[in-house]
Design a protein around this motif. Structure first.
Motif, short mmCIF file in Angstrom:
data_model
loop_
_atom_site.label_atom_id
_atom_site.label_comp_id
_atom_site.label_asym_id
_atom_site.label_seq_id
_atom_site.Cartn_x
_atom_site.Cartn_y
_atom_site.Cartn_z
N ASN A 163 -38.76 -5.19 -15.20
CA ASN A 163 -39.77 -6.23 -15.39
C ASN A 163 -39.35 -7.59 -14.88
O ASN A 163 -39.36 -8.57 -15.63
CB ASN A 163 -40.03 -6.43 -16.89
CG ASN A 163 -41.16 -5.60 -17.37
OD1 ASN A 163 -42.05 -5.28 -16.59
ND2 ASN A 163 -41.13 -5.25 -18.63
N PHE B 235 -32.73 -7.08 -14.70
CA PHE B 235 -33.47 -6.27 -15.67
C PHE B 235 -34.70 -5.62 -15.05
O PHE B 235 -35.13 -5.97 -13.96
CB PHE B 235 -33.94 -7.16 -16.83
CG PHE B 235 -32.82 -7.83 -17.58
CD1 PHE B 235 -32.10 -7.13 -18.52
CD2 PHE B 235 -32.51 -9.15 -17.34
CE1 PHE B 235 -31.08 -7.73 -19.22
CE2 PHE B 235 -31.49 -9.76 -18.03
CZ PHE B 235 -30.77 -9.05 -18.98
N THR C 210 -32.75 -13.59 -20.24
CA THR C 210 -32.16 -13.82 -18.91
C THR C 210 -31.32 -15.08 -18.90
O THR C 210 -30.21 -15.10 -18.35
CB THR C 210 -33.28 -13.94 -17.85
OG1 THR C 210 -34.07 -12.76 -17.88
CG2 THR C 210 -32.69 -14.13 -16.47
N MET D 213 -41.26 -10.73 -15.87
CA MET D 213 -41.10 -11.26 -17.22
C MET D 213 -39.71 -11.85 -17.42
O MET D 213 -39.50 -12.69 -18.28
CB MET D 213 -41.27 -10.14 -18.26
CG MET D 213 -42.52 -9.33 -18.10
SD MET D 213 -43.92 -10.22 -18.73
CE MET D 213 -43.61 -10.04 -20.49
N ALA D 214 -38.77 -11.37 -16.62
CA ALA D 214 -37.38 -11.79 -16.83
C ALA D 214 -37.08 -13.14 -16.19
O ALA D 214 -36.08 -13.76 -16.50
CB ALA D 214 -36.43 -10.73 -16.29
N LEU D 215 -37.95 -13.59 -15.30
CA LEU D 215 -37.77 -14.93 -14.72
C LEU D 215 -38.52 -15.94 -15.57
O LEU D 215 -39.56 -15.64 -16.15
CB LEU D 215 -38.30 -14.96 -13.28
CG LEU D 215 -37.47 -14.20 -12.24
CD1 LEU D 215 -38.24 -14.04 -10.94
CD2 LEU D 215 -36.15 -14.90 -11.98
N ASN D 216 -38.00 -17.15 -15.62
CA ASN D 216 -38.64 -18.21 -16.39
C ASN D 216 -39.95 -18.62 -15.72
O ASN D 216 -39.93 -19.10 -14.59
CB ASN D 216 -37.69 -19.40 -16.50
CG ASN D 216 -38.23 -20.48 -17.41
OD1 ASN D 216 -39.43 -20.55 -17.66
ND2 ASN D 216 -37.35 -21.31 -17.90
N TYR E 210 -37.42 -13.83 -20.57
CA TYR E 210 -36.79 -14.85 -19.72
C TYR E 210 -35.75 -15.64 -20.48
O TYR E 210 -34.83 -16.20 -19.88
CB TYR E 210 -37.83 -15.76 -19.07
CG TYR E 210 -38.51 -16.77 -19.96
CD1 TYR E 210 -39.75 -16.49 -20.53
CD2 TYR E 210 -37.95 -18.02 -20.20
CE1 TYR E 210 -40.39 -17.42 -21.32
CE2 TYR E 210 -38.59 -18.96 -20.99
CZ TYR E 210 -39.81 -18.64 -21.55
OH TYR E 210 -40.44 -19.58 -22.33
#
Ligand SMILES: Nc1ncnc2c1ncn2[C@@H]1O[C@H](COP(=O)(O)OP(=O)(O)OP(=O)(O)O)[C@@H](O)[C@H]1O
Ligand code: SF4
Ligand SMILES: [Mg+2]
Lengths: 365, 320
Positions: free
Chosen positions: A132, A130, B224, A135-138, B221
């Motif tokens: 960003n 994605f 994701t 922001m997309a990773l935990n 996230y």
């Protein structure tokens, strides 16, 4: 064109309910797409044209509760599989004059069906990256843990040690500097470019059949953007990956994709091989021409230093006009086609093998 | 858990110990002064009810080994407390520590149990309502929560007693002195349920949890996690459950303790609330002081727990 595509989307429609406007937003309004094995399909279009929602819908990731998704999405891996199977039975749509008046949806059972359809597909056969990446990773887990999770979920490697080794391998493959150090970093300790590399590593760690990249370079610095594009290009060639690349950056699209689909107002307006669609001097859809004329390239910058934008407002997908959705902004509309442009929506006319244009100017005589 | 998390928790703990010590000192001093300035003579019983002149009184104090000034007395009390000696209850003649221990355990059972009831009801309803906001079941759950929260505690309490004893015949109705009362474990559950549901904060807690969960569920996230085929809750639980729940416990601790006092009255429950009530009426100074300390300590414990969870969960907090 005889080979079966890996992914085929037919008449995909995604409607969201807007509480503010008390109406349905037709974000995706009849999209047809095919992704062939080994190719990269680029999807371009202005902001809001439905690029992201198209792929999110196909992946069952559209979450807004009063949203409905209809159509057919076939994933032809070993056995063909309809990713939207059984959803239609869980929703009732009341239409009047082509407009949606009411939607009744059994959301819990809808959601269950989505999970059932996509278990074993999401992340395993089709991975996504994605915009960003930070922001997309935990934020609560290390990058390494997140990649290793992908390995353990989707490959035969089960032990923590093997998964770790494999995660390090993928961090190395995406050419992140000092992978062993990065493995133990949390996302907040990484730059945007490094985070996107980590996202790509996580997506590839599942060894998927297909990668969907939604604006993978948007929001990164220009130099970093170029490096991520290089990386994707390299990985694509080395792994023979099938990819869907969503971007409004024509430069990125032209670098990576074999074929292009141009979207406007929730529909595909034109498809064809990259070189043909992007050739400003060749035949093509009026919207695509306007889009190309507005892309930031040196020769497009006007004397005042400003970029030309496409005139007119982006389509309001609540009150979709009759006829061609682009007619209010079209510069090539002429008296020969005007009546049809304003009354009937054109289909995707095939003007050459593999090249289709949704415009009355290209209607067969 | 990561080693850095343990280190972070240890550092929070050490900070917390300092502030808690200061707080306990301050609170005990204030309460001591209030008791000192309030009408009535704490030493009346010791001095045998005699009305003594200043000099005679000083002599009597000296003979009993009691400091003459209030600050001398306060410091002496602090000295004893530091050695684990909270004095003797003036009412029962028992050591305060022993008296508070058994009633403290009762109150602990009540408060911890009620928190478990509150969260056991609130978390599933909030989670379901966050994930399926439009569903009938979620709406019914929320409605029920609002209904229960709107009832006054005492009314809910009497209704519960009525329902459980008369209708289901489950518990004995209490009478007689509490020292001789045999409590069945089922009876013990009733006040726990009452305090858990009827503390008025239930709807507020559900609303807060639901907002937090739905906020986290729409975080990128979490999308994701879904996109990679992983369990959504495995990725979301830290921010969507652990943090808000520990936040709630920390914030609600004082109110739960306050609610416990009321419930202990209604149910004749031999906990700290009853002891405190009695001590205040009897002017049982050592007991009042000890209970004050205990209450302040419990409240600090809630906030320590929240901070510990926060730094344990949040990598940013533990790496600074
Ligand atoms: N969850 C949602 N609820 C309601 N409307 C939505 C939702 N997601 C997207 N939309 C709407 O759908 C339309 C298409 O959005 P989409 O994100 O697909 O555009 P896009 O082509 O990807 O644009 P961009 O380049 O800005 O990413 C937009 O008008 C958007 O407001
Ligand atoms: S169909 Fe008509 S209005 Fe639409 S793009 Fe073609 S010429 Fe323009
Ligand atoms: Mg988008």
């Amino acid at each position: 064109m005889s080979a079966t595509p890996l992914l085929r989307i037919e008449d995909l429609r995604t409607y969201f309910y807007s509480r503010v406007k008390h109406a349905f937003v037709r974000s995706v309004d009849g999209v047809d797409l095919e992704v062939m094995r080994g190719e990269t399909l680029g999807i371009v279009g202005e902001s809001g044209s439905g690029k992201s929602v198209t792929m999110l819908s196909a992946m069952g990731l559209v979450t807004a509760a009063p949203g409905v998704v209809t159509g057919k999405v076939t994933f032809n891996d070993e056995v063909p599989q309809d990713l939207l199977q059984g959803l239609e039975a869980r929703v009732e749509i009341e239409r009047r004059d082509g407009r949606i008046m009411r939607v009744a949806k059994d959301n819990p059972s809808w959601q269950k069906q989505v999970e059932r359809n996509l278990a074993g597909v999401r992340g395993r056969k089709i991975s996504m990256i994605f915009q960003n990446p930070k922001m997309a990773l935990n934020p609560f887990e290390t990058v390494g843990q997140q990649i290793a999770e992908s390995v353990r979920l989707h490959t035969k490697l089960n032990s923590a040690a093997e998964a770790r080794e494999k995660a390090l391998y993928w961090l190395d493959q995406v050419r992140i500097d000092s992978p062993r150090l990065r493995y133990d970093n949390h996302p907040f300790g990484l730059s945007g470019g490094m985070s996107q590399r980590a996202m790509i590593a996580m997506a590839l760690a599942a060894e998927p059949r297909m990668l969907i990249a939604d604006e993978p370079t948007t929001g990164l610095d220009a130099t970093i953007q170029a490096r991520i594009v290089d990386l994707l290009d390299d990985l694509k060639n080395r792994l023979g990956m099938t990819m869907v690349l969503i971007s409004h950056d024509i430069g990125v699209i032209s670098r990576l994709s074999n074929r292009i689909a141009v979207m406007y107002g929730g529909r595909v307006m034109e498809t064809g091989p990259t070189a043909q669609v992007l050739d400003e001097h060749a035949e093509g859809h009026p919207y695509t021409r306007a889009l190309l004329a507005s892309t930031p390239r040196p020769e497009n910058v006007t004397a005042t230093g400003r970029l030309p934008a496409i005139e007119g407002e982006v389509l309001d997908t609540i009150n979709v006009p009759c006829g061609c959705r682009f007619h209010a902004r079209c510069h090539r509309i002429n008296d020969a086609v005007r009546a049809r442009c304003e009354a009937v929506e054109p289909e995707l006319f095939e003007i050459a093998p593999g090249r289709r244009i949704r415009c009355w100017l290209y209607a067969p005589q | 858990m990561r080693r850095s998390s343990w280190k972070a928790i240890a550092s929070v703990l050490s900070q917390e110990l300092v502030t808690t010590a200061a707080l306990l000192l301050g609170v005990s001093l204030v309460v001591f002064l209030i008791l000192y300035l309030a009408p009535g003579d704490p030493f009346a019983a010791l001095l045998g009810g005699r009305n003594l002149s200043g000099a005679e009184r000083d002599a009597a104090f000296d003979a009993l080994g009691i400091p003459r000034t209030w600050y001398g007395q306060y410091l002496a009390w602090v000295g004893h407390v530091l050695q684990g000696d909270f004095g003797i209850s003036m009412r029962s003649g028992q050591p305060v520590a022993r008296e508070l221990f058994s009633s403290g355990m009762n109150t602990l059972f009540l408060t911890v149990g009620s928190l478990i009831v509150t969260l056991g009801v609130a978390v599933p309803i909030a989670a379901y309502a966050a994930v399926q906001p439009a569903s009938l079941r979620a709406r019914a759950g929320i409605l029920l929560v609002y209904l229960v929260s709107a009832l006054p505690t005492f009314w809910l309490g009497y209704m519960l007693i009525y329902f459980f004893t008369r209708k289901l015949g489950l518990f004995p109705i209490l009478s007689g002195s509490d020292e001789t009362q045999e409590y069945s474990w089922l009876f013990a559950l009733l006040p726990v349920v009452l305090l858990g549901l009827g503390n008025g904060a239930l709807s507020e807690i559900v609303r807060y949890l639901r907002e937090e969960i739905s906020r986290v569920m729409s975080e990128e996230y979490v999308r994701t996690a879904r996109a990679k085929g992983a369990s959504v809750w495995r990725h979301a639980y830290k921010e969507a459950l652990l943090l808000p729940v520990s936040q709630i416990i920390a914030a609600k601790m004082p109110f739960v303790l306050g609610g416990a006092i009321i419930v202990e009255q209604v149910f004749n429950w031999p906990g700290l609330g009853r002891i405190a009530w009695q001590a205040a009426q009897d002017r049982d100074y050592p007991v009042i002081m000890a209970i004050t300390l205990l209450a302040a300590l419990v409240v600090r414990l809630g906030s320590f727990m929240h901070r510990a969870v926060y730094v344990a969960v949040n990598p940013r907090a533990s790496q600074q």
